[in-house]
Design a protein around this motif. Structure first.
Motif, PDB file in Angstrom:
ATOM      1  N   ARG A 180       0.829  -1.208   0.000  1.00 12.98           N
ATOM      2  CA  ARG A 180       0.000   0.000   0.000  1.00 12.98           C
ATOM      3  C   ARG A 180       0.860   1.253   0.000  1.00 12.98           C
ATOM      4  O   ARG A 180       0.609   2.192  -0.760  1.00 12.98           O
ATOM      5  CB  ARG A 180      -0.923  -0.008   1.216  1.00 12.98           C
ATOM      6  CG  ARG A 180      -1.839   1.215   1.272  1.00 12.98           C
ATOM      7  CD  ARG A 180      -2.894   1.035   2.333  1.00 12.98           C
ATOM      8  NE  ARG A 180      -2.390   1.261   3.672  1.00 12.98           N
ATOM      9  CZ  ARG A 180      -2.410   0.365   4.645  1.00 12.98           C
ATOM     10  NH1 ARG A 180      -2.875  -0.849   4.423  1.00 12.98           N
ATOM     11  NH2 ARG A 180      -1.955   0.665   5.845  1.00 12.98           N
ATOM     12  N   GLN A 181       1.903   1.261   0.835  1.00 19.33           N
ATOM     13  CA  GLN A 181       2.769   2.436   0.882  1.00 19.33           C
ATOM     14  C   GLN A 181       3.527   2.624  -0.425  1.00 19.33           C
ATOM     15  O   GLN A 181       3.712   3.759  -0.883  1.00 19.33           O
ATOM     16  CB  GLN A 181       3.745   2.305   2.052  1.00 19.33           C
ATOM     17  CG  GLN A 181       3.072   2.422   3.413  1.00 19.33           C
ATOM     18  CD  GLN A 181       4.064   2.314   4.551  1.00 19.33           C
ATOM     19  OE1 GLN A 181       5.006   1.531   4.508  1.00 19.33           O
ATOM     20  NE2 GLN A 181       3.853   3.099   5.600  1.00 19.33           N
ATOM     21  N   GLU A 216       1.184   4.176  -2.843  1.00 16.10           N
ATOM     22  CA  GLU A 216       0.942   5.582  -2.504  1.00 16.10           C
ATOM     23  C   GLU A 216       2.098   6.465  -2.961  1.00 16.10           C
ATOM     24  O   GLU A 216       1.885   7.532  -3.550  1.00 16.10           O
ATOM     25  CB  GLU A 216       0.729   5.718  -0.994  1.00 16.10           C
ATOM     26  CG  GLU A 216      -0.598   5.145  -0.508  1.00 16.10           C
ATOM     27  CD  GLU A 216      -0.714   5.161   1.003  1.00 16.10           C
ATOM     28  OE1 GLU A 216       0.300   5.476   1.683  1.00 16.10           O
ATOM     29  OE2 GLU A 216      -1.805   4.857   1.511  1.00 16.10           O
ATOM     30  N   TRP A 217       3.341   6.027  -2.701  1.00 15.33           N
ATOM     31  CA  TRP A 217       4.488   6.830  -3.126  1.00 15.33           C
ATOM     32  C   TRP A 217       4.602   6.869  -4.642  1.00 15.33           C
ATOM     33  O   TRP A 217       5.005   7.896  -5.209  1.00 15.33           O
ATOM     34  CB  TRP A 217       5.769   6.290  -2.496  1.00 15.33           C
ATOM     35  CG  TRP A 217       5.885   6.603  -1.040  1.00 15.33           C
ATOM     36  CD1 TRP A 217       5.973   5.718  -0.007  1.00 15.33           C
ATOM     37  CD2 TRP A 217       5.899   7.904  -0.440  1.00 15.33           C
ATOM     38  NE1 TRP A 217       6.039   6.383   1.191  1.00 15.33           N
ATOM     39  CE2 TRP A 217       5.997   7.727   0.957  1.00 15.33           C
ATOM     40  CE3 TRP A 217       5.829   9.201  -0.954  1.00 15.33           C
ATOM     41  CZ2 TRP A 217       6.032   8.788   1.850  1.00 15.33           C
ATOM     42  CZ3 TRP A 217       5.867  10.272  -0.069  1.00 15.33           C
ATOM     43  CH2 TRP A 217       5.965  10.064   1.319  1.00 15.33           C
ATOM     44  N   ALA A 276       9.864   3.835   7.141  1.00 15.14           N
ATOM     45  CA  ALA A 276       8.675   2.993   6.961  1.00 15.14           C
ATOM     46  C   ALA A 276       9.013   1.524   7.138  1.00 15.14           C
ATOM     47  O   ALA A 276       8.242   0.760   7.757  1.00 15.14           O
ATOM     48  CB  ALA A 276       8.079   3.238   5.574  1.00 15.14           C
ATOM     49  N   ASP A 289       7.563  -0.893  10.047  1.00 10.33           N
ATOM     50  CA  ASP A 289       6.918  -2.157   9.678  1.00 10.33           C
ATOM     51  C   ASP A 289       7.568  -3.323  10.404  1.00 10.33           C
ATOM     52  O   ASP A 289       6.887  -4.262  10.825  1.00 10.33           O
ATOM     53  CB  ASP A 289       7.008  -2.348   8.162  1.00 10.33           C
ATOM     54  CG  ASP A 289       6.376  -3.656   7.718  1.00 10.33           C
ATOM     55  OD1 ASP A 289       5.143  -3.775   7.783  1.00 10.33           O
ATOM     56  OD2 ASP A 289       7.117  -4.579   7.318  1.00 10.33           O
ATOM     57  N   LEU A 336      10.133   0.328  -1.295  1.00  9.87           N
ATOM     58  CA  LEU A 336       9.063  -0.336  -0.561  1.00  9.87           C
ATOM     59  C   LEU A 336       8.400  -1.429  -1.403  1.00  9.87           C
ATOM     60  O   LEU A 336       7.978  -2.461  -0.879  1.00  9.87           O
ATOM     61  CB  LEU A 336       8.030   0.691  -0.107  1.00  9.87           C
ATOM     62  CG  LEU A 336       8.532   1.688   0.942  1.00  9.87           C
ATOM     63  CD1 LEU A 336       7.491   2.768   1.198  1.00  9.87           C
ATOM     64  CD2 LEU A 336       8.880   0.984   2.239  1.00  9.87           C
ATOM     65  N   ASP A 385      -1.902  14.328   0.482  1.00 11.08           N
ATOM     66  CA  ASP A 385      -0.524  13.837   0.558  1.00 11.08           C
ATOM     67  C   ASP A 385       0.419  14.533  -0.422  1.00 11.08           C
ATOM     68  O   ASP A 385       1.580  14.791  -0.089  1.00 11.08           O
ATOM     69  CB  ASP A 385      -0.495  12.326   0.318  1.00 11.08           C
ATOM     70  CG  ASP A 385      -1.134  11.545   1.464  1.00 11.08           C
ATOM     71  OD1 ASP A 385      -1.258  12.125   2.560  1.00 11.08           O
ATOM     72  OD2 ASP A 385      -1.514  10.382   1.275  1.00 11.08           O
TER      73      ASP A 385
END
Length: 311
Positions: free
Chosen positions: A45-46, A49-50, A90, A94, A207, A234
């Motif tokens: 998910r991250q 998003e990035w 991150a 995690d 990621l 964001d």
């Protein structure tokens, strides 16, 4: 630095912190958003998003009409910022997993301004603004956070290692912020959107690779509301982060780790009207006093104020 420039930088930091604060409230502000996002593993998910933020920042560069992308040293600085500010913290959080709860993570990350005050004279280069006297207000702000957000002490070796991972994540963010501010000051030109796009792309790749190695890859469901949140909240936050690097010391920039939970707490009090204990009220006051003290104090060498450039 002129008073107007200091005011713009402080307002930008407040805006960045407010956008970060909205992230902790988005489940209440936009109920359907988390249902879509939570269907994906965390790192995947991250990474997505990035990747979306990188695409959004790149689109802004293209719309500006003069696409000047980082090259050479600036490209390396952007990659370093993407790893040190975005990806590595991150991954460490995690790794801590459920051994460190969300409120404890907020409290531990409030150490970032303290760490930045200590590190900036060593990592910020010869022209780094002196931070004499900044340690006390940073500690006051941390004391306020600890009053508002209860910390669950580690109960065993695994929990202690998880705590260490989160503290290391805060240390990494502080060090990377110091180095990024130094790079911005030494650059002849520092354009926020291209640097942000390359940094976000670096975080997405890092990621994504970690997710492919450690998680079961899930085909994303419909992510329309998530994309809207990225564009409205964001992406502006990412641009403000890189815009501030040339206009504010790393110690002040890392106040976002105090201001964001402060604004989120104040918004929760205003909207939900819960009973506020004396300890929590004192904590909010200390957070406000410590952050305000760091913002208004003057450094030996101060920043300049130049207008935002997207290209």
């Amino acid at each position: 630095m002129a008073a107007a420039g200091r005011g713009r930088a402080a307002a930008a930091l407040a805006g960045l912190s407010l956008l970060w604060a909205l992230g902790s409230l988005r489940g209440d502000l936009w109920p359907g958003l988390l249902r879509e996002a939570e269907a994906l593993p965390l790192l995947e998910r991250q990474a997505l998003e990035w990747a979306g933020l990188a695409a959004g920042a790149a689109a802004l560069v293209a719309l500006a009409g003069r696409a000047r992308w980082p090259q050479g040293r600036q490209a390396r600085d952007a990659v370093f910022a993407g790893l040190g500010l975005l990806a590595v913290p991150a991954l460490l959080v995690d790794a801590a997993g459920t051994w460190v709860d969300g409120l404890t993570r907020v409290a531990l990350f409030s150490l970032t301004p303290v760490l930045a005050v200590v590190l900036e004279p060593y990592l910020g280069g010869e022209d780094a603004a002196q931070t004499h006297g900044a340690l006390l207000p940073a500690l006051v702000a941390v004391a306020g956070v600890l009053c508002v957000f209860p910390v669950e002490l580690p109960g065993g070796a695994q929990a202690a290692l998880a705590w260490g991972a989160v503290v290391l994540a805060a240390l990494c963010a502080a060090a990377a912020n110091c180095r990024a501010v130094r790079a911005a000051r030494e650059a002849a030109e520092w354009r926020a959107a291209p640097m942000a796009a390359l940094a976000a792309a670096t975080a997405a790749v890092a990621l994504g690779a970690a997710s492919a190695c450690t998680e079961r890859v899930v085909v994303p469901p419909g992510m329309a509301t998530e994309a809207a949140w990225l564009a409205l909240v964001d992406l502006p936050a990412l641009l403000l982060l890189f815009w501030l690097m040339k206009r504010m010391t790393a110690a002040r920039m890392t106040l976002r780790f105090v201001l964001a939970p402060l604004l989120a707490s104040l918004a929760s009090v205003a909207l939900l009207r819960p009973a506020v204990s004396l300890r929590a009220a004192a904590g909010l006051a200390l957070m406000t006093a410590g952050a305000g003290w760091m913002l208004v104090r003057r450094d030996v060498a101060d920043e300049d104020g130049t207008p935002l450039r997207l290209d």
